[in-house]
Design a protein around this motif. Structure first.
Motif, PDB file in Angstrom:
ATOM      1  N   UNK A  48     -36.662 -16.941 104.484  1.00 53.45           N
ATOM      2  CA  UNK A  48     -36.491 -17.568 103.172  1.00 53.45           C
ATOM      3  C   UNK A  48     -37.564 -18.646 103.055  1.00 53.45           C
ATOM      4  N   UNK A  49     -38.478 -18.452 102.114  1.00 54.38           N
ATOM      5  CA  UNK A  49     -39.591 -19.381 101.959  1.00 54.38           C
ATOM      6  C   UNK A  49     -39.215 -20.625 101.172  1.00 54.38           C
ATOM      7  N   UNK A  50     -38.357 -20.446 100.165  1.00 60.32           N
ATOM      8  CA  UNK A  50     -38.025 -21.577  99.317  1.00 60.32           C
ATOM      9  C   UNK A  50     -36.764 -21.282  98.524  1.00 60.32           C
ATOM     10  N   UNK A  51     -36.201 -22.332  97.933  1.00 63.55           N
ATOM     11  CA  UNK A  51     -35.030 -22.210  97.071  1.00 63.55           C
ATOM     12  C   UNK A  51     -35.085 -23.327  96.037  1.00 63.55           C
ATOM     13  N   UNK A 109     -30.208 -10.619  89.700  1.00 56.76           N
ATOM     14  CA  UNK A 109     -31.580 -10.189  89.406  1.00 56.76           C
ATOM     15  C   UNK A 109     -32.467 -10.338  90.636  1.00 56.76           C
ATOM     16  N   UNK A 110     -33.403  -9.413  90.789  1.00 58.80           N
ATOM     17  CA  UNK A 110     -34.386  -9.543  91.858  1.00 58.80           C
ATOM     18  C   UNK A 110     -35.701  -8.938  91.399  1.00 58.80           C
ATOM     19  N   UNK A 153     -32.900 -20.028  92.516  1.00 59.37           N
ATOM     20  CA  UNK A 153     -33.807 -18.911  92.820  1.00 59.37           C
ATOM     21  C   UNK A 153     -34.162 -18.955  94.302  1.00 59.37           C
ATOM     22  N   UNK A 154     -33.895 -17.866  95.007  1.00 59.14           N
ATOM     23  CA  UNK A 154     -34.260 -17.744  96.421  1.00 59.14           C
ATOM     24  C   UNK A 154     -35.556 -16.953  96.521  1.00 59.14           C
ATOM     25  N   UNK A 155     -36.462 -17.431  97.358  1.00 59.06           N
ATOM     26  CA  UNK A 155     -37.754 -16.773  97.569  1.00 59.06           C
ATOM     27  C   UNK A 155     -37.811 -16.280  99.008  1.00 59.06           C
ATOM     28  N   UNK A 156     -38.007 -14.975  99.183  1.00 59.39           N
ATOM     29  CA  UNK A 156     -38.070 -14.347 100.500  1.00 59.39           C
ATOM     30  C   UNK A 156     -39.374 -13.587 100.652  1.00 59.39           C
TER      31      UNK A 156
END
Length: 86
Positions: free
Chosen positions: A3-6, A31-32, A10-13
């Protein structure tokens, strides 16, 4: 799956050794989307308009760090979290 950021729900992987072009995965509720690092455009999936705008803003603010994370993961290295959008 690192997981790069949140930010703003919004979660960023990013997947290790994922296929080209360089991209990451953004997840917001049900949503993705796959988002290009080069320009922040969605290449697969979808996000609500506001979430898409926020993700693109995050890409522009941290593009070099995101691309470096891609390079590290392609090489089997670990990655650090990237500062969220504020």
């Amino acid at each position: 799956l690192p997981k790069l950021s949140f930010f703003y729900g919004i979660s960023i992987y990013m997947y290790p050794r994922d296929h080209n072009p360089p991209h990451f995965h953004a997840i917001y509720g049900e949503f993705s989307a796959q988002v290009l690092i080069s320009n922040g455009l969605i290449v697969n999936g979808n996000l609500p308009r506001r979430a898409e705008r926020l993700v693109r803003e995050w890409v522009y603010a941290h593009q070099n760090e995101i691309y470096q994370a891609w390079i590290n993961l392609q090489g089997g290295k670990s990655v650090e979290a990237i500062e969220p959008l504020r």
